[in-house]
Structure formats: C-alpha cells, structure tokens
Scaffold this active site. Structure first.
Site, PDB file in Angstrom:
ATOM      1  N   PRO A   2       2.221   7.505   5.073  1.00 32.51           N
ATOM      2  CA  PRO A   2       1.750   8.349   3.979  1.00 32.51           C
ATOM      3  C   PRO A   2       0.529   7.731   3.297  1.00 32.51           C
ATOM      4  CG  PRO A   2       4.136   8.129   3.914  1.00 32.51           C
ATOM      5  CD  PRO A   2       3.643   7.165   4.947  1.00 32.51           C
ATOM      6  N   GLU A   3      -0.484   8.564   3.063  1.00 31.52           N
ATOM      7  CA  GLU A   3      -1.701   8.111   2.407  1.00 31.52           C
ATOM      8  C   GLU A   3      -1.666   8.548   0.944  1.00 31.52           C
ATOM      9  OE1 GLU A   3      -5.172   9.108   4.761  1.00 31.52           O
ATOM     10  OE2 GLU A   3      -4.027   8.946   6.627  1.00 31.52           O
ATOM     11  N   LYS A  58      -1.423   3.245  -2.189  1.00 32.49           N
ATOM     12  CA  LYS A  58      -0.296   3.872  -1.491  1.00 32.49           C
ATOM     13  C   LYS A  58       1.053   3.398  -2.044  1.00 32.49           C
ATOM     14  CE  LYS A  58      -3.079   3.982   2.748  1.00 32.49           C
ATOM     15  NZ  LYS A  58      -3.169   3.581   4.168  1.00 32.49           N
ATOM     16  N   HIS A  89      19.903   6.345   7.550  1.00 31.36           N
ATOM     17  CA  HIS A  89      18.867   5.400   7.121  1.00 31.36           C
ATOM     18  C   HIS A  89      18.513   5.559   5.640  1.00 31.36           C
ATOM     19  CE1 HIS A  89      18.415   4.707  11.410  1.00 31.36           C
ATOM     20  NE2 HIS A  89      18.138   5.983  11.575  1.00 31.36           N
ATOM     21  N   ARG A 108      12.410   3.291   9.973  1.00 35.86           N
ATOM     22  CA  ARG A 108      11.779   2.140  10.622  1.00 35.86           C
ATOM     23  C   ARG A 108      11.776   0.887   9.738  1.00 35.86           C
ATOM     24  NH1 ARG A 108       6.203   4.130  13.181  1.00 35.86           N
ATOM     25  NH2 ARG A 108       6.350   2.061  14.146  1.00 35.86           N
ATOM     26  N   ARG A 265      -7.317   3.144  16.493  1.00 30.62           N
ATOM     27  CA  ARG A 265      -6.969   4.389  15.812  1.00 30.62           C
ATOM     28  C   ARG A 265      -7.891   5.512  16.269  1.00 30.62           C
ATOM     29  NH1 ARG A 265      -5.731   2.817   9.500  1.00 30.62           N
ATOM     30  NH2 ARG A 265      -4.452   0.966   9.899  1.00 30.62           N
TER      31      ARG A 265
END
Length: 275
Positions: A2-3, A58, A89, A108, A265
């Site tokens: 997420p940005e 962020k 999770h 993750r 990227r």
C-alpha cells in the site's frame, strides 16, 4: 505494498470508527510481525482512549490518551478490517466501548506494530529518515529540485527513495511522471526547477485523485469497510503495456504504452510524450 493514498484511506476509515472511543478489549495473536511487538503492548492499549490519527509516509500513528502512539505499518499485504468476522492471519483485534471490532490482518507478516511516545513520533527509527510529505505546502518545486541536484539515478528511482519524498511507490510515481511528461529513465539531477515545476503539481494531483477514489485495489488491498479502491480504473500508464496512450493521436504516431524494468520493478511510460 500500500502506498500513500491507500494508507491515507485506511487511516480515515479507522479514524471515523475509533476516534473518541475506548479500547475495551485488545487481543494480540502473536508476539511479532516483521519485528517483535513490544512487551506490554496489550496492557498499554487496554482501556486507552483513541485521541486521533496521523499519517507519515506509508505509516500510521494511532494516538492514545496516555501520551503514547501505536505505529502501524501495513507492509506488503497488511489490511485493516472493521466489524468483520475474524479472518485468517488476523494478528491484532481491537474492540471498542461501543462494540466496534477492528482487525489487523497480515498474511505475509511484513507489517509492523510498535509503541512510541506521541511527542517522539518523528524520532522513531522508521520515521526519522523520511523526506517531506508530498501533499504538504512545504513540498515545492524548489525543495524537490534541491533534493535531486547532482543525483545520477533515474528520476523514477529517486522518487521511490523515501528520504527524497515520503509515501510514493511504483504505481503513483509512474502515473505522476506521465502527467508531468517526464521519462522515468531521465537522470534525477537533470530535472531542475523547470521540470520540477511540472512534476510537483503532477505528484500532488495524482495522490489527491487516488485518495478521492479510495486508492488502488491491487492484489491484497481493500478499504477497511471491505470496499475496493477505484483508482486502478483511472490509471493512464501503470499496468497498461501495449494499450493506446490517451495523449497520442493513434498508432501512426505512438506504439502505445511501453513497459521496461528498472531496479527489478516494472516501469510504464509513453516514449512519445515523456522526455
């Protein structure tokens, strides 16, 4: 990951639900995420009143009435839920005095939870090295040109450097460079005041539009309400390789959006309109 627009959207959703409420119950399912969670975390939060929120790059801070802030970082796949049934999770659950239930889900485990004195938020090790906030008035063409002066890296890589400007990631850098008409491969040190005068407004406009759309839903990201973000439908170049460029008159003038790889990227751009 997420940005800035996604984190801002999440923070606003949490603020609407949590500000002014007391944390009646706190459940921590594991002692660590990317890093160990501080000992006493549950005790410090239990019974505390949430006074407000702040975003830095962020990262989010949830400010408590105990002169403490909870640093929240979503990492690669983290998300916050509101009034949802427990999910796999789900590492943190907060229940408020009015019955709201907030969850932090991170499959993750690249996210982070930490405690910091509210007065020392900017000194936290994850925050201290961050550059200016791109939506603040202090982020100007002059400040960006100064930060880029002499840099031999491509402008895209420079904008992804969180010490240059905080909160930008691959999607929004690609989109802002397209709006500004600047090639991602151009050396950062050649931007100067003139191009920075186009780039800074493009960054601000891209982020503002993305926040208004609830961010971009890509893989794991959804808003705390469970809704998708919608800015992915407004992408001009990102993930549009081979598709027509909206600024170009047609195939005779432009081969469409190009894709290359920079520093591992994907980079998307129009070779005709970005220089």
């Amino acid at each position: 990951m997420p940005e800035l627009p996604e984190v801002e959207t999440v923070m606003r959703g949490l603020a609407a639900k949590l500000e002014g409420r007391r944390l009646a119950r706190v459940v921590l399912a594991r002692p660590d995420l990317r890093w160990p969670i501080p000992e006493g975390f549950v005790q410090f939060l239990s019974g505390a009143r949430v006074e407000g929120f702040r975003r830095r790059g962020k990262y989010m801070f949830m400010r408590l009435d105990r002169a403490l802030s909870v640093l929240i970082h979503l990492g690669m796949s983290g998300r916050m839920t509101i009034d949802s049934a427990p999910l796999p999770h789900q590492h943190l659950t907060l229940e408020t005095d009015d019955g709201a239930v907030i969850g932090f889900v991170d499959p993750r485990r690249f996210g982070a939870l930490d405690l910091v004195a509210t007065a020392a938020e900017d000194s936290h090790r994850l925050i201290a090295g961050l550059g200016p906030e791109p939506l603040d008035d202090a982020f100007s063409p002059a400040t960006l040109a100064s930060a880029l002066e002499g840099k031999k890296t491509p402008i895209k890589a420079a904008l992804l450097d969180q010490s240059v400007v905080a909160g930008l990631g691959n999607i929004y850098v690609s989109e802002a460079l397209f709006r500004a008409g600047i090639l991602p491969h151009r050396l950062a040190g050649t931007i100067g005041r003139g191009r920075a005068g186009r780039l800074v407004p493009a960054i601000k406009a891209t982020l503002t539009d993305a926040i208004a759309a609830g961010g971009s839903s890509l893989r794991d990201y959804v808003q705390p309400s469970g809704e998708l973000g919608y800015f992915q439908h407004a992408w001009k170049v990102y993930d549009r390789a081979g598709q027509p460029c909206e600024r170009c008159p047609g195939p005779a003038a432009c081969a469409g959006i190009s894709r290359t790889v920079q520093s591992g990227r994907a980079t998307y751009f129009c070779a005709r309109t970005q220089k």
